[in-house]
Write a protein that holds these residues in place. Sequence first.
Motif, PDB file in Angstrom:
ATOM      1  N   ASP A   1     -29.731 -24.729   1.111  1.00  0.00           N
ATOM      2  CA  ASP A   1     -28.486 -23.918   0.859  1.00  0.00           C
ATOM      3  C   ASP A   1     -27.688 -24.261  -0.240  1.00  0.00           C
ATOM      4  OD1 ASP A   1     -27.999 -26.641   1.839  1.00  0.00           O
ATOM      5  OD2 ASP A   1     -26.344 -25.941   3.143  1.00  0.00           O
TER       6      ASP A   1
ATOM      7  N   LYS B   1     -29.356 -15.880  -2.387  1.00  0.00           N
ATOM      8  CA  LYS B   1     -29.304 -16.248  -0.924  1.00  0.00           C
ATOM      9  C   LYS B   1     -30.308 -17.311  -0.538  1.00  0.00           C
ATOM     10  CE  LYS B   1     -27.602 -11.776   0.558  1.00  0.00           C
ATOM     11  NZ  LYS B   1     -28.037 -10.322   1.418  1.00  0.00           N
ATOM     12  N   GLU B   2     -30.198 -18.068   0.565  1.00  0.00           N
ATOM     13  CA  GLU B   2     -31.081 -18.966   0.810  1.00  0.00           C
ATOM     14  C   GLU B   2     -32.491 -18.328   1.132  1.00  0.00           C
ATOM     15  OE1 GLU B   2     -31.654 -22.654   4.288  1.00  0.00           O
ATOM     16  OE2 GLU B   2     -29.544 -21.704   3.845  1.00  0.00           O
TER      17      GLU B   2
END
Length: 306
Positions: free
Chosen positions: A137, A146-147
């Motif tokens: 993260d 985004k992760e």
Amino acid sequence: MKTLETKTKRFEDARPQLMGLAYRMLGVVADAEDAVQDTFLKWQAADLAGIRNPEAWLVTVCTNRCLDILKSASRTRMSYVGPWIPEPLQTETISIQEEDLDRAQSLTTAFLLLLERLTPKERAAFLLREIFGKPYDEVARTLGIKEAACRQLVSRAAKSVRQDQARFAPSAEQQEAFLAAFQNALVTGTADQLGDLLAETVSLRTDGGGKATAISRVLEGPELVGKFIARVLGRLWADARIERREVNGIGGLVILDADTVVTAMTIGYTPEGTVDRIYITRNPDKLRHLTAPARHDPATGGLRFH
């Protein structure tokens, strides 16, 4: 005044890790120093009250500055004369624990060149996650993605890295055996002792950058590489002062003219302990950091220049 001193101390505590990250990202000490200095200037101007995780903030700023530098570097390298090799560092490695091997091996010339095959964002994601151990993260926030996309970047990069054997760390005995055989070949003019120590896939490249004499193509195969070492380098380095030094975390050689380093050699090994990569750097712009060792801490990946 106390706040300024606290900010400066926090940055100086983080500087070795930032330098270790930037050098691995860029392969050029001056560029890495610029990235770290730019990070410092932004840190000095930042409001600490709005920064919840100072270390993550610093890593994010430094990483993105490195990505910006890589964009211009890619254009410069297109016009580079001959093979390009990352700038070699004389290192002084603190004792390596088993759990620190990946970080220790990620400083070698062979591994830095392997990173060149990755896209800049793949390189950043891989280093932050796999070498510096940042959580997904946090890496995703650093790169502004985004992760899930971050995990894909790391997976793709890791797959590319695993297909190559550039992260193997040879034993001290294997390093000694090759360096002794190499120097014997220089003296005798024959590559007999090198025979069993060169892998079938061995290659030799030299980097002169158009500023020093170097071969413009990569030599491949034990016979051709062995002859070049024994006959060509043996003649060119016959009267040279040759010293063994730790270069990028592994045993290498430097050639000096008086007290000036004019050539550096680093080596890559296979898991079997044979040599499959020989890198010879002669570009004078890349030899300035071989006069004093940079302290490398495998536990953190940090680089501290004396």
